[in-house]
Design a protein around this motif. Structure first.
Motif, mmCIF file in Angstrom:
data_model
loop_
_atom_site.group_PDB
_atom_site.id
_atom_site.type_symbol
_atom_site.label_atom_id
_atom_site.label_comp_id
_atom_site.label_asym_id
_atom_site.label_seq_id
_atom_site.Cartn_x
_atom_site.Cartn_y
_atom_site.Cartn_z
ATOM 1 N N TYR A 96 -0.786 -7.107 -5.952
ATOM 2 C CA TYR A 96 -1.432 -5.852 -5.548
ATOM 3 C C TYR A 96 -1.020 -4.716 -6.477
ATOM 4 C CZ TYR A 96 -2.659 -1.780 -2.690
ATOM 5 O OH TYR A 96 -3.184 -0.584 -2.247
ATOM 6 N N LEU A 97 0.284 -4.589 -6.714
ATOM 7 C CA LEU A 97 0.770 -3.471 -7.534
ATOM 8 C C LEU A 97 0.383 -3.624 -9.004
ATOM 9 C CD1 LEU A 97 4.287 -2.926 -5.943
ATOM 10 C CD2 LEU A 97 2.220 -1.573 -5.584
ATOM 11 N N SER A 98 0.353 -4.851 -9.495
ATOM 12 C CA SER A 98 -0.080 -5.078 -10.884
ATOM 13 C C SER A 98 -1.518 -4.627 -11.084
ATOM 14 C CB SER A 98 0.066 -6.556 -11.251
ATOM 15 O OG SER A 98 1.418 -6.943 -11.277
ATOM 16 N N LYS A 99 -2.379 -4.916 -10.098
ATOM 17 C CA LYS A 99 -3.781 -4.493 -10.175
ATOM 18 C C LYS A 99 -3.913 -2.971 -10.134
ATOM 19 C CE LYS A 99 -5.700 -8.709 -8.108
ATOM 20 N NZ LYS A 99 -6.387 -9.296 -6.928
ATOM 21 N N LYS A 100 -2.920 -2.310 -9.531
ATOM 22 C CA LYS A 100 -2.929 -0.850 -9.429
ATOM 23 C C LYS A 100 -2.260 -0.175 -10.622
ATOM 24 C CE LYS A 100 -4.987 -0.797 -5.432
ATOM 25 N NZ LYS A 100 -6.332 -0.206 -5.233
ATOM 26 N N GLY A 101 -1.826 -0.970 -11.589
ATOM 27 C CA GLY A 101 -1.291 -0.398 -12.815
ATOM 28 C C GLY A 101 0.216 -0.282 -12.893
ATOM 29 N N PHE A 102 0.938 -0.916 -11.971
ATOM 30 C CA PHE A 102 2.402 -0.879 -12.007
ATOM 31 C C PHE A 102 2.939 -1.957 -12.943
ATOM 32 C CE2 PHE A 102 1.607 1.404 -8.109
ATOM 33 C CZ PHE A 102 2.653 2.310 -8.007
ATOM 34 N N GLU A 111 0.825 -1.216 0.000
ATOM 35 C CA GLU A 111 0.000 0.000 0.000
ATOM 36 C C GLU A 111 0.855 1.261 0.000
ATOM 37 O OE1 GLU A 111 -2.590 -0.363 3.345
ATOM 38 O OE2 GLU A 111 -3.672 -2.085 2.519
ATOM 39 N N LYS A 113 4.264 4.998 -11.306
ATOM 40 C CA LYS A 113 3.734 4.001 -12.247
ATOM 41 C C LYS A 113 4.363 4.134 -13.637
ATOM 42 C CE LYS A 113 -0.815 3.526 -10.065
ATOM 43 N NZ LYS A 113 -2.275 3.678 -10.232
ATOM 44 N N GLU A 167 2.531 1.884 -3.407
ATOM 45 C CA GLU A 167 1.594 2.517 -4.343
ATOM 46 C C GLU A 167 1.626 4.043 -4.223
ATOM 47 O OE1 GLU A 167 -3.194 2.621 -5.382
ATOM 48 O OE2 GLU A 167 -2.475 1.525 -3.620
ATOM 49 N N LYS A 168 1.819 4.546 -3.016
ATOM 50 C CA LYS A 168 1.816 5.986 -2.771
ATOM 51 C C LYS A 168 3.133 6.652 -3.168
ATOM 52 C CE LYS A 168 -1.180 5.256 1.254
ATOM 53 N NZ LYS A 168 -1.230 5.276 2.737
#
Length: 231
Positions: free
Chosen positions: A139-145, A112, A120, A115-116
């Protein structure tokens, strides 16, 4: 004074732990896993290629941290997110402390915060071992990384015979949990001690024994927790 027999299932017991334990504690060290660093030419060339760039790097294992600092030709200009405890300690010992921008003792919280802080628009390298958990990269892949995983070591199970009835069993990793319970069954009353939440979660999936988790992922605090439990 009743003797307390403990089984330590990790690969390496920290120096001075035994010297600091009260006399009634006896620790048997039986590693249920062993790790082997990968040293093929292509992998080391890949490491030293990204060392020349400003990279975002995630390291959740002290073994992976040791691999990086062993094969790196120089200290890079990276942003490193890593686990607290021994993983961070490896970087600090090798004078990479200034590269660390994020730490946490839980994978979910580290993800988390990454992500901040991480961008990206720039690739993220997840440097880890073969048996790693996918919590952070998923988690990060789902957030677009854009995540690239680099495998730096293998973990193999070790066969161990147990001839003692232990008063407590100590685990440092999910891999050791898996190896131990593939080989042995134990009484449901025996307390199990986990160095962190990830290892505790692996135990909870397999057994109903009492599980005591160290408040911080260091062997020193883990053994202090064990002493408090048996008071």
């Amino acid at each position: 004074m009743k003797r307390i027999n403990l089984l330590f299932t990790g690969q390496e017991l920290d120096e001075n732990i035994l010297e600091e334990l009260p006399i009634q504690f006896y620790v048997s060290v039986l590693p249920f896993i062993k790790t082997e660093l990968l040293s093929n030419k292509h992998l080391i060339e890949q490491l030293n290629f990204i060392i020349e760039s400003e990279c975002q790097v995630i390291v959740t294992s002290n073994i992976a941290a040791k691999w990086i600092t062993k094969y790196a030709t120089n200290i890079p200009n990276w942003k490193i997110a890593c686990m607290t405890g021994k993983t961070k300690d490896v970087f600090v010992t090798n004078e990479w402390k200034n590269l660390i921008v994020l730490t946490d003792q839980k994978s979910e919280l580290l993800a988390e915060n990454i992500e901040k802080v991480f961008s990206k628009s720039q690739k993220v390298y997840f440097i880890t071992g073969e048996s790693h958990l996918n919590i952070i990269p998923l988690y990060l892949s789902k957030k677009g990384f854009d995540i690239e995983t680099i495998i730096t070591y293998n973990t193999k199970e070790v066969e161990q015979n147990m001839e003692v009835n232990y008063d407590g069993i100590i685990f440092l990793s999910p891999s050791a949990v898996k190896s131990f319970f593939r080989q042995h069954k134990i009484s449901i009353e025996i307390p199990l001690f986990a160095i962190g939440e990830t290892t505790a979660a692996a135990l909870k999936k397999i057994v109903f024994n009492p599980i005591i988790t160290s408040p911080k992922p260091t062997q020193k605090i883990l053994f202090h927790t064990i002493q408090q439990f048996f008071k």
